[in-house]
Design a protein around this motif. Structure first.
Motif, PDB file in Angstrom:
ATOM      1  N   VAL A 190       0.835  -1.209   0.000  1.00  0.00           N
ATOM      2  CA  VAL A 190       0.000   0.000   0.000  1.00  0.00           C
ATOM      3  C   VAL A 190       0.864   1.251   0.000  1.00  0.00           C
ATOM      4  CG1 VAL A 190      -1.566   1.377   1.431  1.00  0.00           C
ATOM      5  CG2 VAL A 190      -2.060  -1.031   1.034  1.00  0.00           C
ATOM      6  N   VAL A 191       1.889   1.267   0.853  1.00  0.00           N
ATOM      7  CA  VAL A 191       2.764   2.448   0.932  1.00  0.00           C
ATOM      8  C   VAL A 191       3.480   2.682  -0.394  1.00  0.00           C
ATOM      9  CG1 VAL A 191       4.865   3.367   2.005  1.00  0.00           C
ATOM     10  CG2 VAL A 191       3.080   2.362   3.432  1.00  0.00           C
ATOM     11  N   ILE A 192       3.995   1.620  -0.995  1.00  0.00           N
ATOM     12  CA  ILE A 192       4.729   1.759  -2.271  1.00  0.00           C
ATOM     13  C   ILE A 192       3.801   2.216  -3.394  1.00  0.00           C
ATOM     14  CG2 ILE A 192       5.951   0.477  -4.079  1.00  0.00           C
ATOM     15  CD1 ILE A 192       7.149  -1.259  -1.831  1.00  0.00           C
ATOM     16  N   CYS A 193       2.605   1.618  -3.451  1.00  0.00           N
ATOM     17  CA  CYS A 193       1.693   1.886  -4.571  1.00  0.00           C
ATOM     18  C   CYS A 193       0.893   3.180  -4.419  1.00  0.00           C
ATOM     19  CB  CYS A 193       0.717   0.718  -4.745  1.00  0.00           C
ATOM     20  SG  CYS A 193       1.516  -0.800  -5.282  1.00  0.00           S
ATOM     21  N   THR A 194       0.901   3.764  -3.240  1.00  0.00           N
ATOM     22  CA  THR A 194       0.174   5.032  -3.047  1.00  0.00           C
ATOM     23  C   THR A 194       1.160   6.160  -2.768  1.00  0.00           C
ATOM     24  OG1 THR A 194      -0.198   4.459  -0.702  1.00  0.00           O
ATOM     25  CG2 THR A 194      -1.959   3.937  -2.267  1.00  0.00           C
ATOM     26  N   LEU A 195       1.676   6.225  -1.564  1.00  0.00           N
ATOM     27  CA  LEU A 195       2.569   7.325  -1.203  1.00  0.00           C
ATOM     28  C   LEU A 195       3.845   7.317  -2.049  1.00  0.00           C
ATOM     29  CD1 LEU A 195       2.237   7.241   2.702  1.00  0.00           C
ATOM     30  CD2 LEU A 195       0.911   8.551   1.065  1.00  0.00           C
ATOM     31  N   GLY A 196       4.428   6.137  -2.241  1.00  0.00           N
ATOM     32  CA  GLY A 196       5.656   6.049  -3.042  1.00  0.00           C
ATOM     33  C   GLY A 196       5.432   6.456  -4.481  1.00  0.00           C
ATOM     34  N   LEU A 197       4.370   5.926  -5.086  1.00  0.00           N
ATOM     35  CA  LEU A 197       4.053   6.263  -6.479  1.00  0.00           C
ATOM     36  C   LEU A 197       3.681   7.736  -6.620  1.00  0.00           C
ATOM     37  CD1 LEU A 197       3.742   5.119  -9.326  1.00  0.00           C
ATOM     38  CD2 LEU A 197       1.347   4.592  -8.774  1.00  0.00           C
ATOM     39  N   ASP A 198       2.908   8.258  -5.653  1.00  0.00           N
ATOM     40  CA  ASP A 198       2.540   9.675  -5.679  1.00  0.00           C
ATOM     41  C   ASP A 198       3.777  10.564  -5.635  1.00  0.00           C
ATOM     42  OD1 ASP A 198      -0.077   8.901  -5.734  1.00  0.00           O
ATOM     43  OD2 ASP A 198      -0.545   9.505  -3.683  1.00  0.00           O
ATOM     44  N   ALA A 199       4.720  10.224  -4.761  1.00  0.00           N
ATOM     45  CA  ALA A 199       5.952  11.015  -4.630  1.00  0.00           C
ATOM     46  C   ALA A 199       6.731  11.029  -5.953  1.00  0.00           C
ATOM     47  CB  ALA A 199       6.819  10.469  -3.498  1.00  0.00           C
ATOM     48  N   LEU A 200       6.814   9.869  -6.606  1.00  0.00           N
ATOM     49  CA  LEU A 200       7.516   9.794  -7.901  1.00  0.00           C
ATOM     50  C   LEU A 200       6.798  10.620  -8.967  1.00  0.00           C
ATOM     51  CD1 LEU A 200       8.563   6.022  -8.097  1.00  0.00           C
ATOM     52  CD2 LEU A 200      10.063   8.012  -7.812  1.00  0.00           C
ATOM     53  N   MET A 201       5.467  10.565  -8.977  1.00  0.00           N
ATOM     54  CA  MET A 201       4.688  11.324  -9.953  1.00  0.00           C
ATOM     55  C   MET A 201       4.809  12.830  -9.710  1.00  0.00           C
ATOM     56  SD  MET A 201       3.381   9.235 -12.114  1.00  0.00           S
ATOM     57  CE  MET A 201       2.069  10.157 -12.896  1.00  0.00           C
ATOM     58  N   ILE A 202       4.856  13.232  -8.431  1.00  0.00           N
ATOM     59  CA  ILE A 202       5.048  14.648  -8.109  1.00  0.00           C
ATOM     60  C   ILE A 202       6.418  15.101  -8.594  1.00  0.00           C
ATOM     61  CG2 ILE A 202       5.380  16.287  -6.206  1.00  0.00           C
ATOM     62  CD1 ILE A 202       3.227  14.698  -4.656  1.00  0.00           C
ATOM     63  N   LEU A 203       7.434  14.268  -8.346  1.00  0.00           N
ATOM     64  CA  LEU A 203       8.796  14.584  -8.809  1.00  0.00           C
ATOM     65  C   LEU A 203       8.835  14.709 -10.331  1.00  0.00           C
ATOM     66  CD1 LEU A 203      11.772  14.984  -8.036  1.00  0.00           C
ATOM     67  CD2 LEU A 203      12.063  12.498  -8.223  1.00  0.00           C
ATOM     68  N   PHE A 204       8.171  13.779 -11.014  1.00  0.00           N
ATOM     69  CA  PHE A 204       8.119  13.811 -12.489  1.00  0.00           C
ATOM     70  C   PHE A 204       7.409  15.068 -12.972  1.00  0.00           C
ATOM     71  CE2 PHE A 204       5.943  12.454 -16.485  1.00  0.00           C
ATOM     72  CZ  PHE A 204       7.090  12.339 -17.273  1.00  0.00           C
ATOM     73  N   SER A 205       6.324  15.458 -12.283  1.00  0.00           N
ATOM     74  CA  SER A 205       5.593  16.677 -12.650  1.00  0.00           C
ATOM     75  C   SER A 205       6.497  17.891 -12.564  1.00  0.00           C
ATOM     76  CB  SER A 205       4.380  16.873 -11.728  1.00  0.00           C
ATOM     77  OG  SER A 205       3.454  15.821 -11.873  1.00  0.00           O
ATOM     78  N   TYR A 206       7.321  17.934 -11.513  1.00  0.00           N
ATOM     79  CA  TYR A 206       8.198  19.094 -11.345  1.00  0.00           C
ATOM     80  C   TYR A 206       9.377  19.073 -12.323  1.00  0.00           C
ATOM     81  CZ  TYR A 206       5.771  21.553  -7.727  1.00  0.00           C
ATOM     82  OH  TYR A 206       4.832  22.311  -7.072  1.00  0.00           O
ATOM     83  N   VAL A 207       9.767  17.910 -12.771  1.00  0.00           N
ATOM     84  CA  VAL A 207      10.770  17.842 -13.841  1.00  0.00           C
ATOM     85  C   VAL A 207      10.196  18.467 -15.109  1.00  0.00           C
ATOM     86  CG1 VAL A 207      12.036  16.281 -15.385  1.00  0.00           C
ATOM     87  CG2 VAL A 207      12.008  15.838 -12.914  1.00  0.00           C
ATOM     88  N   LEU A 208       8.941  18.139 -15.432  1.00  0.00           N
ATOM     89  CA  LEU A 208       8.277  18.722 -16.604  1.00  0.00           C
ATOM     90  C   LEU A 208       8.048  20.221 -16.427  1.00  0.00           C
ATOM     91  CD1 LEU A 208       5.607  15.958 -17.387  1.00  0.00           C
ATOM     92  CD2 LEU A 208       7.817  16.321 -18.504  1.00  0.00           C
ATOM     93  N   ILE A 209       7.680  20.621 -15.201  1.00  0.00           N
ATOM     94  CA  ILE A 209       7.483  22.047 -14.916  1.00  0.00           C
ATOM     95  C   ILE A 209       8.796  22.808 -15.101  1.00  0.00           C
ATOM     96  CG2 ILE A 209       7.065  23.706 -13.041  1.00  0.00           C
ATOM     97  CD1 ILE A 209       4.897  21.753 -12.002  1.00  0.00           C
ATOM     98  N   LEU A 210       9.876  22.232 -14.564  1.00  0.00           N
ATOM     99  CA  LEU A 210      11.198  22.863 -14.684  1.00  0.00           C
ATOM    100  C   LEU A 210      11.599  23.014 -16.151  1.00  0.00           C
ATOM    101  CD1 LEU A 210      13.652  23.917 -13.085  1.00  0.00           C
ATOM    102  CD2 LEU A 210      14.582  21.594 -13.150  1.00  0.00           C
ATOM    103  N   LYS A 211      11.358  21.958 -16.916  1.00  0.00           N
ATOM    104  CA  LYS A 211      11.685  21.990 -18.346  1.00  0.00           C
ATOM    105  C   LYS A 211      10.894  23.083 -19.057  1.00  0.00           C
ATOM    106  CE  LYS A 211      11.735  19.024 -22.457  1.00  0.00           C
ATOM    107  NZ  LYS A 211      11.364  17.687 -23.003  1.00  0.00           N
ATOM    108  N   THR A 212       9.609  23.216 -18.707  1.00  0.00           N
ATOM    109  CA  THR A 212       8.754  24.238 -19.323  1.00  0.00           C
ATOM    110  C   THR A 212       9.202  25.646 -18.923  1.00  0.00           C
ATOM    111  OG1 THR A 212       6.862  22.714 -19.266  1.00  0.00           O
ATOM    112  CG2 THR A 212       6.375  25.060 -19.561  1.00  0.00           C
ATOM    113  N   VAL A 213       9.489  25.823 -17.634  1.00  0.00           N
ATOM    114  CA  VAL A 213       9.877  27.147 -17.127  1.00  0.00           C
ATOM    115  C   VAL A 213      11.201  27.596 -17.740  1.00  0.00           C
ATOM    116  CG1 VAL A 213      10.593  28.424 -15.063  1.00  0.00           C
ATOM    117  CG2 VAL A 213       8.582  26.953 -14.974  1.00  0.00           C
ATOM    118  N   LEU A 214      12.151  26.681 -17.876  1.00  0.00           N
ATOM    119  CA  LEU A 214      13.447  27.042 -18.447  1.00  0.00           C
ATOM    120  C   LEU A 214      13.342  27.400 -19.925  1.00  0.00           C
ATOM    121  CD1 LEU A 214      15.821  24.463 -16.716  1.00  0.00           C
ATOM    122  CD2 LEU A 214      15.512  26.885 -16.188  1.00  0.00           C
TER     123      LEU A 214
END
Length: 316
Positions: A204-228
């Motif tokens: 449960v922890v891996i598939c919810t909190l862990g996956l969410d954290a990775l998706m948030i990190l990925f979102s900010y990678v895309l945000i950073l790429k867009t902002v730059l």
């Protein structure tokens, strides 16, 4: 005879723990904890009231913030009854059914909060990547469906945990480590194999909190790429500034959670007070600080709060 009595009552109730090894100090924690709960209700209540009253805040970002505020209140209220019972009324006993009910709500609201933070990361990505279509993509209907999906996911993945606990026999000590019920805490008191419970909790922890954290990190990678990719430094700074409050909220949720998890799994040599402190920080600090962060870092909120304060101060 004593063991027999513990064996008998542990099937019907648990004993919660305030300050480990120092129960006489519990009353000293009553007022600070009471203050934290009051600040949580006032802060999140203010956020919700301002969003409701100010039509200029009826935008996707603020709808998600309102959902986060409601989640924080729910998480705080899940721990409030047992906290008050232990620290204010010196009544540490909690029935088995009440314990697993509280367990469900604490873990469910924790997963809902993680899902809301992921939704807010998606919101920031859309706002920065495609600002002209932002409001048309994240309509009220879409936000409502996201909220329902986040809540449904939390209920579906958390519901089996209390049921798995309920099937276990408890014939050892019935004293829990905290002033509220957690799945991993109750599980360690069972006198049968808890392998299924441990495995399910880890999944449960891996598939919810862990996956969410990775998706948030990925979102900010895309945000950073867009902002730059934006030519103007002023526009870059403005785009980053819109994400600052959310980044603070994410760190405030995940860092204490990771710290509490690491201490629970690898900190057996540490003082029980450290375990209790980290667990309380994880559950109590985000609901208190999130409204403060958003009020300070979001101009619309700070302006509105100042207007309300001075309007009331200026009344005869």
């Amino acid at each position: 005879m004593h063991n027999l009595n513990v064996s008998h009552i542990s099937h019907h109730s648990f004993l919660l723990t305030g300050i480990p090894g120092m129960p006489e100090k519990n009353p000293w924690m009553a007022f600070p904890l009471g203050l934290l709960y009051i600040l949580t209700l006032l802060g999140n209540g203010t956020i919700l009231s301002i969003i409701k009253m100010d039509s200029s805040l009826h935008e996707p970002m603020y709808y998600f913030l309102a959902i986060l505020a409601l989640t924080d209140v729910g998480l705080s209220m899940s721990t409030l009854p047992s906290m008050l019972s232990v620290f204010w009324f010196n009544a540490p006993e909690i029935s088995f059914d009440a314990c697993i009910t509280q367990m469900f709500f604490i873990h469910a609201f924790g997963i809902v909060e993680s899902g809301v933070l992921l939704s807010m990361a998606f919101d920031r990505f859309v706002a920065i990547r495609d600002p002209l279509r932002y409001a048309s993509i994240l309509t009220s209907g879409v936000i409502g469906k996201i909220a329902v999906a986040v809540i449904a996911r939390a209920i579906c993945v958390v519901l089996p945990a209390p049921l798995l606990i309920k099937r276990l026999p408890f014939c050892r000590s019935n004293v829990l480590s905290h002033s509220y019920c957690l799945h991993q805490d109750a599980m360690r008191l069972a006198c049968a194999s808890t392998r299924v419970n441990s495995l399910y909790g880890l999944i449960v922890v891996i598939c919810t909190l862990g996956l969410d954290a990775l998706m948030i990190l990925f979102s900010y990678v895309l945000i950073l790429k867009t902002v730059l990719g934006i030519a103007s430094w002023a526009e870059r700074l403005k785009a980053f500034n819109t994400c600052l409050s959310h980044v603070c909220a994410v760190l405030l949720f995940y860092i204490p959670f990771i710290g509490a998890s690491m201490i629970h799994r690898f900190g057996n040599h540490l003082s029980p007070i450290i375990h209790t402190l980290m667990a309380n920080v994880y559950l109590l600090l985000p609901p208190v600080l999130n409204p403060i962060i958003y009020s300070i870092k979001t101009k619309q909120f700070s302006k509105r709060i100042i207007q309300i304060f001075f309007r009331r101060k200026g009344r005869p």
